[in-house]
Design a protein around this motif. Structure first.
Motif, mmCIF file in Angstrom:
data_model
loop_
_atom_site.group_PDB
_atom_site.id
_atom_site.type_symbol
_atom_site.label_atom_id
_atom_site.label_comp_id
_atom_site.label_asym_id
_atom_site.label_seq_id
_atom_site.Cartn_x
_atom_site.Cartn_y
_atom_site.Cartn_z
ATOM 1 N N TYR A 24 90.431 -4.757 107.891
ATOM 2 C CA TYR A 24 90.252 -6.118 108.392
ATOM 3 C C TYR A 24 90.760 -6.174 109.804
ATOM 4 O O TYR A 24 91.763 -5.562 110.132
ATOM 5 N N GLN A 25 90.015 -6.877 110.617
ATOM 6 C CA GLN A 25 90.513 -7.082 111.967
ATOM 7 C C GLN A 25 91.286 -8.374 111.973
ATOM 8 O O GLN A 25 90.847 -9.387 111.444
ATOM 9 N N ASP A 26 92.421 -8.285 112.602
ATOM 10 C CA ASP A 26 93.255 -9.463 112.676
ATOM 11 C C ASP A 26 92.996 -10.137 114.020
ATOM 12 O O ASP A 26 93.560 -9.754 115.032
ATOM 13 N N ARG A 27 92.102 -11.123 113.995
ATOM 14 C CA ARG A 27 91.852 -11.880 115.219
ATOM 15 C C ARG A 27 92.502 -13.242 115.102
ATOM 16 O O ARG A 27 92.035 -14.218 115.673
ATOM 17 N N GLU A 41 94.502 -2.343 116.902
ATOM 18 C CA GLU A 41 93.246 -3.015 117.218
ATOM 19 C C GLU A 41 93.558 -4.493 117.260
ATOM 20 O O GLU A 41 93.817 -5.096 116.224
ATOM 21 N N PHE A 96 89.025 -7.978 122.616
ATOM 22 C CA PHE A 96 89.400 -7.381 121.335
ATOM 23 C C PHE A 96 88.969 -5.921 121.355
ATOM 24 O O PHE A 96 87.860 -5.590 121.752
ATOM 25 N N GLU A 98 90.414 -1.482 120.515
ATOM 26 C CA GLU A 98 91.465 -0.551 120.150
ATOM 27 C C GLU A 98 92.229 -0.098 121.387
ATOM 28 O O GLU A 98 91.637 0.331 122.371
ATOM 29 N N THR A 131 85.722 -5.415 108.433
ATOM 30 C CA THR A 131 84.953 -4.379 109.120
ATOM 31 C C THR A 131 84.384 -3.467 108.053
ATOM 32 O O THR A 131 85.129 -2.933 107.234
#
Ligand code: ADP
Ligand code: MG
Length: 672
Positions: A24-27, A41, A96, A98, A131
């Motif tokens: 999971y992307q933490d936005r 990331e 956003f 890496e 993701t």
């Protein structure tokens, strides 16, 4: 799109639902640039300080971004002029991507970015962004859209675990679990999801492990129904081998040989894993099995993972089998094509009884006249797929050869039942008599001179010494050069000792001469690369020095150390290391100092490295788990096995459906 999805094994709507996010992307929050670490990331925001197009090896756009806490570079290889112009000094960018270590500073290559206007303010997303594993031509966005569509049909998806089993193991319902994982609601604890501890994950992990367990059980049942050739009724050759050995077999060896014989006497193929600690005498057990097959007029293939191991086996088998009038053949990627052709021809004609080699053994041009038994040494590097492929390869018409797999990696029972549940399992739980406990010490490199003195005194007492040079780089050339240098140094510091040198770049007859001189006691010290890891047996050697011990794996160190402690005198092993030790190196070295027991050492290895590494599944893709992780989720295994048992009794039809649902290429398994 359908074609691309099919490449990922996605054919049905159900497959989409089980195509789970990799991470999971933490936005949900913006990180200060000054706090970033490579590998993260994250979402960042800052002001453009400077942007320019530069010509290095390629044309690129570099943009320097700062938020007061630090500075980072954005690097673009593909960009438009408009993009460049939009990054004027003072513009706010939210990015956003890496974080990587760049030549000058931390950087992000091709971040996703947006130019912020006054109005956007500080809005971030309030759920985690999944993701998905993907393939060329399929974007994350497409997945998110497709999966949102699929979720609309979730009601028609069957929950294959009966309700009372779910209750008993406190499992979340299937629909709820999938919904949560694809669209984590705003209040989902981020940290749970990222570490795989969320109940929704647990439910699917549990189900996936059940599916694996069930598929291997099924495979095993299928194996038991395949036709094979019953062999091993007569044991004249085996008795002849015993008569020529200078020792008697241990009870454990005898028991395992009897188990193998019993397996091979059946008319379905044996599929047995034999585990035994380093030095427990697995090679002889393999030789016994081979002789049963040969006596029934079948040929044997013995495969080892490396050339060196294969060569050692070749030497041993020649020594044992040639006096019985049998032909041993050597098939290697390294031999001349003329020699290889003649070996292959003899095999085809049935002139040779056993062929020994690496994977080269199973190349298309190698054909047997009557293959009856396949032996694989150190199997944990081969996965289920490889086992099946090997079996196919050895198939003769309708018949399948027997399979014996040997490993020195003690596999904890629970894991064995998952990773190798398709196999029967024997343990050689006894070492030949007279093996000595080895005292192990670890010393930093600066105390090298002390050790060199110790070599002198050991040799004065009539003992022999190994000095093992190791380098982590896989460069054989470097390893050999390093061994040569050490050899020169020791000759200089120990002028009255005879010192031999053996490494992988020497010719076979040269190596043999050096080894023979050491065996005969003509040389007192043997400087060697890890070629001596296997097979070497000199009981008079009582001291082993291993260089760069901090960089070697536990299993390898244990294997190397097993070269001493074979005679009646007390033996020791010195692990030389370069301080400072990393945490894991420290644990490895400590484990060796404290224990001589391969089982205990493997347990710690598993703890440090995780089963993926230990079983080589990272490389081979064996046990392709989508969501489970054998290391992280090991504790669930006993429950998974119980639940699978219950399911087989109460709803056997669901077992097959579970396998179909989870196991990639399940159809192929079913066809074999
Ligand atoms: P591993 O299980 O590590 O493959 P090997 O088969 O290489 O072990 O055996 C280690 C050594 O022990 C060899 O030199 C072998 O000849 C010897 N050996 C095997 N069985 C016995 C036994 N029963 N008694 C004494 N020595 C044995
Ligand atoms: Mg062995």
């Amino acid at each position: 799109m359908a074609e691309r999805l099919a490449r990922l094994g996605i054919v049905l709507v159900q497959d989409l639902l089980f195509h789970l996010p990799l991470r999971y992307q933490d936005r949900t929050r913006i990180y200060p640039i000054g706090s970033l670490q490579p590998g993260q990331e994250v979402l960042i925001e800052g002001e453009v300080e400077h942007a320019e197009i530069v010509m290095r090896r390629r044309r690129m756009l570099l943009c320097s971004l700062s938020d007061g806490s630090g500075r980072i570079t954005l690097r673009f290889f593909h960009f438009s002029n408009a993009q460049y112009l939009s990054m004027s000094k003072g513009k706010r960018l939210r990015c956003f991507g890496e974080i990587r270590r760049g030549p000058q500073s931390l950087e992000i290559v091709h971040p996703e970015y947006k130019i912020q206007s006054q109005q956007t303010g500080n809005i971030v997303e309030d759920t985690l962004t999944p993701t998905y594993p993907t393939t060329e031509g399929l974007q994350q966005r497409s997945f998110r859209r497709l999966i949102a569509l699929a979720l609309k049909h979730i009601e028609s998806l069957e929950d294959l675990i009966p309700p009372h089993i779910q209750q008993h193991y406190k499992l979340t319902g299937l629909h709820e679990a999938l919904q949560t994982l694809h669209h984590p609601p705003p209040d989902t604890p981020v940290s749970y999801l990222l570490s795989g501890e969320h109940p929704a994950q647990k439910r699917l992990i549990f189900e996936e492990m059940m599916a694996h367990h069930l598929s291997l059980r099924k495979l095993r049942q299928q194996t038991k129904q395949l036709p094979s050739i019953a062999i091993g009724n007569s044991d004249k050759l085996y008795q002849q081998l015993l008569a020529q050995l200078p020792f008697t077999l241990t009870n454990a060896q005898q028991r395992v040989i009897a188990e193998l014989r019993h397996d091979m006497q059946q008319s379905h193929p044996m599929s047995r894993l034999v585990q035994g600690d380093v030095g427990s005498g697995k090679t002889l057990v393999a030789a016994a099995a081979a002789l049963y097959a040969i006596e029934s007029e079948f040929q044997v293939a013995l495969m080892a993972p490396t050339e060196i191991l294969a060569e050692q086996h070749y030497q041993n088998f020649k020594r044992w089998l040639e006096p019985l009038g049998l032909q041993v053949s050597w098939i290697s990627g390294k031999q001349s094509s003329k020699q290889r052709r003649s070996e292959i021809e003899n095999l085809q004609l049935g002139m040779t009884h056993i062929a020994i080699g690496t994977h080269a053994l199973f190349q298309a041009d190698v054909q047997f006249k009557q293959l009856g038994l396949v032996i694989v040494d150190e199997q944990h590097r081969f996965g289920v797929d490889q086992r099946l492929a090997l079996r196919e390869k050895g198939r003769q018409g309708e018949r399948y050869p027997h399979q014996l797999i040997m490993t020195a990696t003690p596999i904890p029972r629970t894991l064995a039942m998952t990773a190798c549940a398709d196999l029967d399992y024997s343990v050689i739980d006894e070492l030949p008599p007279g093996r000595q406990k080895i005292t192990t010490v670890a010393l930093p490199n600066e105390r090298r001179d002390e050790i060199i003195q110790r070599i002198q005194s050991k040799c004065n007492e009539g003992n022999q010494v190994y000095w093992v040079c190791t380098l982590i780089e896989e460069s054989e050339a470097l390893q050999c050069r390093n061994a040569e240098e050490t050899w020169e140094l020791l000759k200089q510091k120990l002028p009255d000792l005879e010192i031999g040198l053996v490494h992988g770049r020497m010719k076979a007859d040269q190596k043999e001469a050096v080894m023979n001189a050491f065996k005969a006691g003509e040389t007192q010290v043997l400087v060697a690369t890890t070629v001596i890891e296997v097979g070497v047996d000199v009981p008079n050697a009582t001291l082993m020095i291993i260089e760069n011990a901090e960089r070697l794996g536990l299993a390898q160190l244990h294997q190397l150390r097993g070269r001493v402690g074979r005679g009646s005198a007390a033996s020791s092993c010195v692990l030389l290391y370069q301080p400072p030790l990393s945490n894991n190196s420290h644990r490895r070295i400590d484990a060796l100092r404290k224990s001589n027991d391969g089982f205990e050492i493997a347990r710690i290895d598993l703890e440090i490295r995780g089963p993926g590494e230990v079983f080589g599944t990272r490389q081979t893709g064996e046990l392709r788990f989508r969501i489970a992780d054998l290391g992280r989720d090991q504790a669930l295994l006993p429950q998974v096995q119980q639940a699978a048992e219950q399911l087989l009794q109460e709803a056997p039809e669901n077992a097959d459906k579970l396998i179909q649902r989870w196991i990639y290429r399940a159809e192929e398994y079913a066809n074999i």
